[in-house]
Design a protein around this motif. Structure first.
Motif, short mmCIF file in Angstrom:
data_model
loop_
_atom_site.label_atom_id
_atom_site.label_comp_id
_atom_site.label_asym_id
_atom_site.label_seq_id
_atom_site.Cartn_x
_atom_site.Cartn_y
_atom_site.Cartn_z
N SER A 1 0.96 -1.18 -0.20
CA SER A 1 -0.16 -0.06 -0.01
C SER A 1 1.03 1.69 -0.39
N GLN A 2 0.12 2.09 -0.29
CA GLN A 2 1.06 3.87 -0.17
C GLN A 2 0.56 3.73 0.85
N ALA A 3 2.20 3.88 1.49
CA ALA A 3 2.05 4.63 3.32
C ALA A 3 2.18 6.03 3.11
N CYS A 4 2.86 6.46 2.34
CA CYS A 4 3.04 8.37 2.69
C CYS A 4 1.35 8.80 2.58
N GLY A 5 0.54 8.57 1.74
CA GLY A 5 -0.53 8.76 2.24
C GLY A 5 -1.77 8.46 2.94
N SER A 6 -1.16 8.17 4.29
CA SER A 6 -1.86 8.11 5.42
C SER A 6 -0.35 8.50 6.93
N PHE A 7 1.13 8.61 6.29
CA PHE A 7 2.05 9.27 7.03
C PHE A 7 2.85 10.50 6.03
N GLY A 8 1.88 11.23 5.12
CA GLY A 8 3.04 11.99 4.37
C GLY A 8 4.36 13.07 5.49
N GLY A 9 3.98 13.20 6.10
CA GLY A 9 4.61 14.28 7.64
C GLY A 9 6.31 13.32 8.04
N PHE A 10 6.19 12.09 7.65
CA PHE A 10 7.15 10.87 7.53
C PHE A 10 7.74 10.64 6.66
N CYS A 11 6.79 10.96 5.63
CA CYS A 11 7.74 10.39 4.19
C CYS A 11 8.91 11.90 3.72
N ARG A 12 8.06 13.02 4.23
CA ARG A 12 9.12 14.45 3.97
C ARG A 12 10.05 14.14 4.01
N ARG A 13 10.17 14.02 5.49
CA ARG A 13 11.60 14.46 6.61
C ARG A 13 12.60 13.32 5.53
N ALA A 14 11.92 11.84 5.86
CA ALA A 14 13.18 11.31 4.73
C ALA A 14 13.17 11.59 3.98
N THR A 15 12.48 12.13 2.89
CA THR A 15 13.14 12.33 1.60
C THR A 15 14.16 13.49 1.08
N ALA A 16 14.01 13.94 2.92
CA ALA A 16 15.29 15.42 3.03
C ALA A 16 16.23 14.66 3.67
N ALA A 17 16.08 13.79 4.02
CA ALA A 17 17.74 13.04 5.29
C ALA A 17 18.19 12.48 3.01
N ILE A 18 17.14 12.06 2.51
CA ILE A 18 17.91 10.81 1.95
C ILE A 18 18.50 11.89 0.40
N ALA A 19 17.86 13.34 0.22
CA ALA A 19 18.46 14.23 -0.73
C ALA A 19 19.83 14.43 0.16
#
Lengths: 198, 198
Positions: free
Chosen positions: A138-156
């Motif tokens: 499933s698309q976990a980021c639909g429910s956990f948007g903030g979590f995914c954005r912070r993870a994306t920042a760390a990865i960038a």
């Protein structure tokens, strides 16, 4: 590897005190290229360590995902190595063969480690955003948007660290292999003549 | 980068026909290190392209998973580049500066590309075997064991390709940077003395 004979003789001939400006510029660039990833790794580490979200759908913490745990470990190792190697690189010391090989091998390994960490974490975030219907993820980021954005920042940030390390491997390759003679002419006769006649 | 002056003068002095055995050994090793990844990439490509499974739970094909599609593309590019570069490396030709830089940069890029492909595919297979309870991703390999085993084989081959490419970057770094003088003594006076007195 051919041409193992070092060009030390020629170097001694030339007087190493002359023309050291270029060398110290490169040392400054190298030190900065080692301090920058240290700061970036610390940033990625802190963002990832604090990355958790709790809502009606449940709770998600970075340590629930294997790739993110690896990213945290890789960032920690990278920050520590960057600090130590920045200190070592800042010392204006005649570069020996073993020192050049150590920098070269460790820089290569760190580059591969941090690239792999960034790549697998990016893949997990991609899956978390897009999901995968065929394997019913499933698309976990639909429910956990903030979590995914912070993870994306760390990865960038980790990808920027990878670029810094790609630059560092260029410098450490140059420092190592410029000590060797080119493959075809590795009998060094020219340099020996210089030693006798200089 | 300092020490840009090439050591061509010294090379011409030394007579490039002598001691070419070592150089041709390295050329042979390099050619083999380029042919091997070509064969391995073709193997990984074929295994991955044929990787699909249909059973009571549904149907799963490699192209359903983004990471595996990337692996297929990366393997294809890597096989093509390995073939072309093996042909180019096998030709006994005086290595020019631009040729050495081209090999160096392309080898580095291919190494990063194939490492990233192997790493993200490995992460997906890991997730497919283990699942992730926190983000409710199921263990797909419970139902699609054959699919996962073939994917694992393709990924293992891709990691061997990565090792080959790590070795190739060593050779291409050596070929490139051995043309430059070491950082501290880059005024080349010793080499010029060789030119006058040799």
């Amino acid at each position: 590897m051919e041409g193992k004979r070092m060009k030390d003789n020629a170097q001694i001939e030339k007087g190493t005190t002359e023309n050291e400006n270029g060398s110290s510029t490169m040392r400054t660039v190298e030190t900065l290229l080692r301090i920058l990833p240290m700061a970036l790794c610390m940033g990625a580490l802190v963002i990832m360590l604090k990355d958790s979200q709790t809502n009606d759908f449940g709770s998600l913490h970075y340590s629930d995902i294997g790739a993110f745990r690896y990213l945290v470990h890789a960032s920690g190792i990278c920050a520590g190595y960057s600090l130590l190697s920045a200190v070592a690189a800042a010392i204006p010391k005649q570069s020996t063969m073993s020192r050049a090989w150590t920098f070269f091998i460790l820089d290569q390994l760190l580059t591969y480690m941090i690239l792999a960490a960034a790549a697998i974490s990016a893949e997990v975030v991609y899956l978390a955003y897009k999901g995968d219907a065929a394997i019913t993820w499933s698309q976990a980021c639909g429910s956990f948007g903030g979590f995914c954005r912070r993870a994306t920042a760390a990865i960038a940030i980790t990808f920027i660290v990878t670029l810094c390390y790609a630059g560092l491997t260029l410098i450490s390759s140059y420092r190592l292999f410029s000590k060797y003679d080119p493959p075809v002419a590795h009998n060094n006769r020219g340099v020996e003549i210089a030693t006798f006649h200089g």
